[in-house]
Enzyme design. Structure first.
Site, mmCIF file in Angstrom:
data_model
loop_
_atom_site.group_PDB
_atom_site.id
_atom_site.type_symbol
_atom_site.label_atom_id
_atom_site.label_comp_id
_atom_site.label_asym_id
_atom_site.label_seq_id
_atom_site.Cartn_x
_atom_site.Cartn_y
_atom_site.Cartn_z
ATOM 1 N N SER A 45 22.253 70.869 43.976
ATOM 2 C CA SER A 45 23.131 71.492 44.966
ATOM 3 C C SER A 45 22.443 71.838 46.280
ATOM 4 O O SER A 45 23.114 72.089 47.280
ATOM 5 C CB SER A 45 23.769 72.759 44.380
ATOM 6 O OG SER A 45 22.769 73.695 44.010
ATOM 7 N N THR A 66 25.157 68.407 39.074
ATOM 8 C CA THR A 66 25.711 69.751 39.168
ATOM 9 C C THR A 66 27.227 69.708 39.030
ATOM 10 O O THR A 66 27.853 68.656 39.177
ATOM 11 C CB THR A 66 25.374 70.400 40.520
ATOM 12 O OG1 THR A 66 25.939 69.597 41.572
ATOM 13 C CG2 THR A 66 23.873 70.514 40.720
ATOM 14 N N ASP A 146 44.102 81.637 39.722
ATOM 15 C CA ASP A 146 43.737 80.286 40.151
ATOM 16 C C ASP A 146 44.979 79.601 40.716
ATOM 17 O O ASP A 146 45.612 78.783 40.050
ATOM 18 C CB ASP A 146 43.165 79.496 38.982
ATOM 19 C CG ASP A 146 42.470 78.217 39.430
ATOM 20 O OD1 ASP A 146 42.944 77.610 40.416
ATOM 21 O OD2 ASP A 146 41.474 77.820 38.816
ATOM 22 N N THR A 205 34.608 80.271 41.737
ATOM 23 C CA THR A 205 35.340 79.319 42.566
ATOM 24 C C THR A 205 34.382 78.406 43.328
ATOM 25 O O THR A 205 33.276 78.818 43.682
ATOM 26 C CB THR A 205 36.201 80.056 43.598
ATOM 27 O OG1 THR A 205 35.347 80.775 44.487
ATOM 28 C CG2 THR A 205 37.151 81.023 42.926
ATOM 29 N N ARG A 238 30.194 80.575 44.596
ATOM 30 C CA ARG A 238 29.553 80.196 45.845
ATOM 31 C C ARG A 238 29.404 81.438 46.714
ATOM 32 O O ARG A 238 30.321 82.249 46.823
ATOM 33 C CB ARG A 238 30.366 79.121 46.581
ATOM 34 C CG ARG A 238 30.239 77.728 45.958
ATOM 35 C CD ARG A 238 28.836 77.177 46.121
ATOM 36 N NE ARG A 238 28.666 75.831 45.603
ATOM 37 C CZ ARG A 238 28.181 75.547 44.397
ATOM 38 N NH1 ARG A 238 27.863 76.534 43.575
ATOM 39 N NH2 ARG A 238 28.022 74.296 44.018
ATOM 40 N N ASP A 262 24.559 86.073 41.976
ATOM 41 C CA ASP A 262 23.668 84.940 41.725
ATOM 42 C C ASP A 262 23.713 83.969 42.900
ATOM 43 O O ASP A 262 22.802 83.165 43.061
ATOM 44 C CB ASP A 262 24.068 84.219 40.439
ATOM 45 C CG ASP A 262 23.148 83.053 40.129
ATOM 46 O OD1 ASP A 262 21.929 83.297 40.003
ATOM 47 O OD2 ASP A 262 23.632 81.907 40.036
ATOM 48 N N GLU A 267 21.717 80.781 51.731
ATOM 49 C CA GLU A 267 20.583 80.477 50.840
ATOM 50 C C GLU A 267 19.692 79.415 51.487
ATOM 51 O O GLU A 267 20.204 78.462 52.073
ATOM 52 C CB GLU A 267 21.095 79.951 49.489
ATOM 53 C CG GLU A 267 21.863 80.964 48.677
ATOM 54 C CD GLU A 267 22.385 80.366 47.360
ATOM 55 O OE1 GLU A 267 21.933 79.256 46.979
ATOM 56 O OE2 GLU A 267 23.227 81.004 46.709
ATOM 57 N N HIS A 284 20.488 82.019 42.377
ATOM 58 C CA HIS A 284 21.344 80.860 42.117
ATOM 59 C C HIS A 284 20.865 80.082 40.890
ATOM 60 O O HIS A 284 20.671 78.867 40.933
ATOM 61 C CB HIS A 284 21.404 79.939 43.336
ATOM 62 C CG HIS A 284 22.622 79.066 43.376
ATOM 63 N ND1 HIS A 284 23.167 78.591 44.536
ATOM 64 C CD2 HIS A 284 23.396 78.571 42.371
ATOM 65 C CE1 HIS A 284 24.214 77.826 44.269
ATOM 66 N NE2 HIS A 284 24.377 77.805 42.953
ATOM 67 N N GLY A 287 23.379 78.781 36.074
ATOM 68 C CA GLY A 287 23.547 77.596 35.233
ATOM 69 C C GLY A 287 22.266 76.887 34.876
ATOM 70 O O GLY A 287 22.293 75.768 34.350
#
Length: 411
Positions: A45, A66, A146, A205, A238, A262, A267, A284, A287
């Site tokens: 990413s 990703t 959502d 999201t 995000r 996170d 960034e 970040h 995952g």
């Protein structure tokens, strides 16, 4: 075939070595010069795949290991006839592990029972749907937001919908004002209703910059100010989906909510003031399980093999090493949340990542420290790699431990 690949992608040789020559470059340093003669580009990413990067390149395949794809100019790839593949769901289980570890940590610090809280999940895609399933299996009341997914599933406003709120979905949580219901489920609610009714908000999201379901600063200053005292806000989607300045102002001013971040704006040059005010600050890595990374590599390998008309070189199970801790035995009953914390921390303790970021930022500065944590991330497995053997009265813990994602065995 020449492949330019992010240095931090695991199992690169096993997954991609048979295709040709691998050129390894740190993801944030991949440049137009690196890809001039490349046939394929494999990234994560942090690499922006755009017109500037591919201007002089003959790349014909781009793969990102990703879930997210907002770092990829999809329109450009389509325009140039470049094949594209991503890895949706590859690390979704790891992100849910991160959420549970974080919420159990904060609830212990602040002295409230997680299982009695009402959790709102914003973005019910690969991550959000799995989080919903685990929370509801644990008996935690969960509300869902959502709008793009509700729209896609033809859910009628104030009526009965066509789909299920617990499977699949776009994960593109938006701002929608409608209150929706789905047949057989509690259904979807608007973001404002979710803010009004929930104790915990979990954002999962993607970043959508414009349009009716834009998620840029989805939690803007107004919504952050409307959060009830005691609310826990967790963002593992995000960074740009939350107004960082407004959040910092709320934390520094009233200081009556808790934040777990996170993902961050700008960034790796994250806001040091905000970092110091949140309860858990991580770089970040929600995952970043070994299993999730390997699954991402394997999924892109499958896509490239299909494009090249080559048989797959390996199976996913062949890529995964056995876990260091394969089994844990509980012989006596514990309070449920104590048992959950014990087993969660045996596999993954989020406090390690929080402390590492603070330490590396102090030693190396914000940008270098942030990237150092990501590039030197320690081995981490997923909850489902641990089997918990339950004996005696600990057998009563089987349901919650299984719900949390562990393998369980009685006797």
């Amino acid at each position: 075939m020449k492949l330019v690949i992010d240095t931090n992608i695991p199992a690169a040789d096993a997954c991609f070595g048979a295709f040709g020559t691998l050129i390894r470059v740190p993801g944030r340093e991949i440049s137009a010069c690196d890809v001039v003669e490349a046939d394929a580009l494999i990234v994560r990413s942090i690499t922006q795949v755009n017109r500037a990067l591919l201007a002089q390149s003959a790349v014909r395949f781009v793969g990102t290991c990703t879930i997210g794809t907002d770092h990829i100019d999809r329109e450009l790839l389509t325009e140039r006839g470049i094949h594209f593949a991503s890895a949706p769901g590859c690390n979704a289980e790891a992100v849910v592990d991160y959420v549970l570890s974080s919420l159990l940590t904060v609830s212990e610090r602040e002295g409230w029972p997680l299982l009695e809280r009402k959790v709102g999940v914003v973005g019910v895609g690969n991550v959000g749907s799995r989080l919903q399933q685990r929370l509801q299996a644990l008996g935690v009341e969960t509300l869902l937001c959502d709008p793009p997914r509700a729209e896609k599933e033809h859910v009628e406003q104030d009526g009965v919908g066509q789909g299920s709120a617990g499977q699949g979905g776009s994960g593109q949580g938006g701002t929608g004002q409608e209150s929706l219901r789905v047949e057989g489920q509690q259904g979807f609610v608007s973001l404002d209703e979710l803010i009004d009714r929930c104790d915990v908000l979990c954002l999962h999201t993607p970043l959508v910059s414009d349009g009716p379901h834009a998620t840029y600063q989805l939690l803007n200053a107004q919504r952050i100010n409307e959060l009830a005292p005691g609310t826990v806000l967790l963002n593992a989607g995000r960074g740009d989906c939350v107004d960082g300045l407004a959040l910092r102002s709320r934390l520094a001013g009233k200081g009556d909510i808790t934040a777990i971040l996170d993902v961050w704006e700008e960034e790796p040059g994250i806001d040091a003031g905000l970092r110091d005010l949140v309860a858990l600050a991580t770089p970040h890595i929600a995952g970043h399980s070994l299993d999730g990374k390997l699954r991402g590599s394997w999924m892109i390998q499958q896509a490239l093999a299909e494009l090249e008309g080559q048989p797959s070189q390996t199976t996913f199970n062949e890529l995964c090493p056995p876990p260091a801790l394969a089994m844990l035995t509980l012989q006596h009953m514990l309070p449920v949340e104590d048992a959950l914390r014990l087993c969660v921390r045996a596999v993954y303790d989020v406090r390690r990542d929080h402390d590492a970021l603070q330490r590396q930022v102090f030693q190396q500065g914000i940008k270098r420290g942030f990237d150092y944590c990501r590039a030197h991330y320690p081995l981490r497995r997923e909850f489902n790699t641990l089997k918990i053997v339950l004996k005696g009265d600990a057998i009563s813990l089987q349901e919650p431990l299984s719900a949390a994602g562990f393998q369980t065995q009685c006797g």
